[in-house]
Design a protein around this motif. Structure first.
Motif, PDB file in Angstrom:
ATOM      1  N   ILE A 143       5.071   0.203 -52.995  1.00 31.53           N
ATOM      2  CA  ILE A 143       6.458   0.325 -52.551  1.00 31.53           C
ATOM      3  C   ILE A 143       6.697  -0.541 -51.318  1.00 31.53           C
ATOM      4  O   ILE A 143       7.737  -1.162 -51.168  1.00 31.53           O
ATOM      5  CB  ILE A 143       6.798   1.802 -52.268  1.00 31.53           C
ATOM      6  N   ILE A 144       5.715  -0.583 -50.427  1.00 33.95           N
ATOM      7  CA  ILE A 144       5.751  -1.453 -49.254  1.00 33.95           C
ATOM      8  C   ILE A 144       4.697  -2.530 -49.465  1.00 33.95           C
ATOM      9  O   ILE A 144       3.523  -2.231 -49.648  1.00 33.95           O
ATOM     10  CB  ILE A 144       5.456  -0.665 -47.957  1.00 33.95           C
ATOM     11  N   ASN A 145       5.121  -3.798 -49.436  1.00 30.85           N
ATOM     12  CA  ASN A 145       4.236  -4.910 -49.751  1.00 30.85           C
ATOM     13  C   ASN A 145       4.247  -5.930 -48.610  1.00 30.85           C
ATOM     14  O   ASN A 145       5.099  -6.817 -48.574  1.00 30.85           O
ATOM     15  CB  ASN A 145       4.684  -5.564 -51.068  1.00 30.85           C
ATOM     16  N   VAL A 185       7.501  -8.157 -44.898  1.00 28.79           N
ATOM     17  CA  VAL A 185       7.325  -6.963 -45.718  1.00 28.79           C
ATOM     18  C   VAL A 185       8.425  -6.960 -46.769  1.00 28.79           C
ATOM     19  O   VAL A 185       9.602  -7.184 -46.455  1.00 28.79           O
ATOM     20  CB  VAL A 185       7.418  -5.680 -44.864  1.00 28.79           C
ATOM     21  N   VAL A 186       8.029  -6.697 -48.019  1.00 28.48           N
ATOM     22  CA  VAL A 186       8.986  -6.481 -49.096  1.00 28.48           C
ATOM     23  C   VAL A 186       8.979  -4.981 -49.388  1.00 28.48           C
ATOM     24  O   VAL A 186       7.922  -4.405 -49.643  1.00 28.48           O
ATOM     25  CB  VAL A 186       8.615  -7.282 -50.360  1.00 28.48           C
ATOM     26  N   ALA A 187      10.145  -4.356 -49.333  1.00 28.42           N
ATOM     27  CA  ALA A 187      10.260  -2.912 -49.580  1.00 28.42           C
ATOM     28  C   ALA A 187      11.019  -2.678 -50.880  1.00 28.42           C
ATOM     29  O   ALA A 187      12.120  -3.201 -51.071  1.00 28.42           O
ATOM     30  CB  ALA A 187      10.991  -2.245 -48.417  1.00 28.42           C
ATOM     31  N   ASP A 188      10.420  -1.895 -51.768  1.00 26.91           N
ATOM     32  CA  ASP A 188      11.024  -1.556 -53.057  1.00 26.91           C
ATOM     33  C   ASP A 188      12.021  -0.428 -52.833  1.00 26.91           C
ATOM     34  O   ASP A 188      11.647   0.728 -52.666  1.00 26.91           O
ATOM     35  CB  ASP A 188       9.917  -1.137 -54.032  1.00 26.91           C
ATOM     36  N   VAL A 189      13.318  -0.755 -52.827  1.00 26.96           N
ATOM     37  CA  VAL A 189      14.328   0.255 -52.517  1.00 26.96           C
ATOM     38  C   VAL A 189      15.131   0.698 -53.738  1.00 26.96           C
ATOM     39  O   VAL A 189      15.739   1.764 -53.720  1.00 26.96           O
ATOM     40  CB  VAL A 189      15.293  -0.229 -51.411  1.00 26.96           C
ATOM     41  N   ASN A 227      15.164  -5.451 -54.033  1.00 24.87           N
ATOM     42  CA  ASN A 227      14.276  -5.027 -52.952  1.00 24.87           C
ATOM     43  C   ASN A 227      14.828  -5.545 -51.635  1.00 24.87           C
ATOM     44  O   ASN A 227      15.710  -6.413 -51.618  1.00 24.87           O
ATOM     45  CB  ASN A 227      12.860  -5.564 -53.166  1.00 24.87           C
ATOM     46  N   MET A 228      14.287  -5.046 -50.540  1.00 27.95           N
ATOM     47  CA  MET A 228      14.649  -5.549 -49.208  1.00 27.95           C
ATOM     48  C   MET A 228      13.485  -6.348 -48.651  1.00 27.95           C
ATOM     49  O   MET A 228      12.328  -6.052 -48.930  1.00 27.95           O
ATOM     50  CB  MET A 228      14.964  -4.391 -48.258  1.00 27.95           C
ATOM     51  N   GLY A 258      16.668  -9.582 -45.717  1.00 26.59           N
ATOM     52  CA  GLY A 258      17.216 -10.134 -46.941  1.00 26.59           C
ATOM     53  C   GLY A 258      17.183  -9.175 -48.108  1.00 26.59           C
ATOM     54  O   GLY A 258      16.528  -8.124 -48.087  1.00 26.59           O
ATOM     55  N   PHE A 259      17.898  -9.563 -49.152  1.00 27.63           N
ATOM     56  CA  PHE A 259      17.925  -8.862 -50.431  1.00 27.63           C
ATOM     57  C   PHE A 259      17.157  -9.695 -51.433  1.00 27.63           C
ATOM     58  O   PHE A 259      17.387 -10.894 -51.566  1.00 27.63           O
ATOM     59  CB  PHE A 259      19.352  -8.639 -50.919  1.00 27.63           C
ATOM     60  N   VAL A 260      16.237  -9.067 -52.165  1.00 25.61           N
ATOM     61  CA  VAL A 260      15.422  -9.735 -53.161  1.00 25.61           C
ATOM     62  C   VAL A 260      15.904  -9.296 -54.538  1.00 25.61           C
ATOM     63  O   VAL A 260      15.869  -8.107 -54.864  1.00 25.61           O
ATOM     64  CB  VAL A 260      13.932  -9.380 -52.980  1.00 25.61           C
ATOM     65  N   PHE A 261      16.336 -10.265 -55.349  1.00 21.33           N
ATOM     66  CA  PHE A 261      16.845  -9.964 -56.690  1.00 21.33           C
ATOM     67  C   PHE A 261      15.882 -10.486 -57.753  1.00 21.33           C
ATOM     68  O   PHE A 261      15.225 -11.479 -57.559  1.00 21.33           O
ATOM     69  CB  PHE A 261      18.214 -10.621 -56.909  1.00 21.33           C
TER      70      PHE A 261
END
Length: 195
Positions: free
Chosen positions: A116-118, A156-160, A165-166, A192-195
């Motif tokens: 979830i947290i990367n 950090v990439v967070a799976d929201v 993702n954020m 940022g927003f990750v699509f």
């Protein structure tokens, strides 16, 4: 310059549409000037935007990609402008601007790809277009240059949610000296927003 950025953005969208394991990132960027840049403009800036495309490798926790960003630094100062190389000395209120457009290739390594947290570390390499402008009323001194530069980062990439993702990153931007222009550096804080 604008037509090149538009062409890059359209190419980026085409890559995103054709790739299965890729991310498209839209980020808001804040900048803290460092070194020679802070000598010219010392104010923290919240004026920045970035677009990035990343392709993830299936067998290793690595991605590669490219980004186009636009950061604006600004400060109003009341001091003497002195440029001995051009024989210019001027007193009065100055409006100092820097428009910085990094165009970078990136490589990133991820520590928890399926979590979830990367968290990740990465580096970008490419070119920085820097337009530096000092205005005195109706007069302005403008310096435009292309610089080679590097941009190491941690993030950090967070799976929201299931649709996006954020992304939270800190990126050190270093544009090396080019011709008569000095080197420039700043610390970027990106959300940022990750699509």
């Amino acid at each position: 310059m604008r037509k090149y950025i538009v062409t890059l953005l359209l190419s980026l969208m085409g890559f995103y549409a054709s790739a299965q394991e890729s991310d498209f990132i839209l980020s808001y960027q804040m900048s803290l000037p460092l070194g020679n840049t802070s000598d010219y403009i010392g104010a923290f800036s919240g004026r920045g935007v970035g677009l990035e495309w990343k392709r993830h490798l299936l067998t290793t926790p690595v991605s590669y990609g490219f980004s186009v960003n636009w950061n604006i630094l600004y400060e109003k100062v009341d001091e003497r402008y002195h440029n001995p190389s051009e024989g210019i000395v001027a007193d009065g209120r100055q409006y100092r601007y820097m428009n910085i457009v990094p165009i970078l290739l990136h490589a990133n390594y991820y520590f928890n790809k399926d979590g979830i947290i990367n968290p990740y570390v990465g580096v970008g390499v490419g070119t920085y277009f820097i337009n530096q402008r000092t205005s005195f009323g109706q007069w302005a001194f403008i310096d435009k240059n292309w610089h080679f530069g590097v941009a190491p980062e941690v993030g950090v990439v967070a799976d929201v949610s299931s649709s996006f993702n954020m992304l939270f990153t800190i990126r050190y931007n270093q544009a090396f000296k080019a011709g008569n222009a000095s080197d420039h550096s700043y610390l970027g804080f990106n959300v940022g927003f990750v699509f």
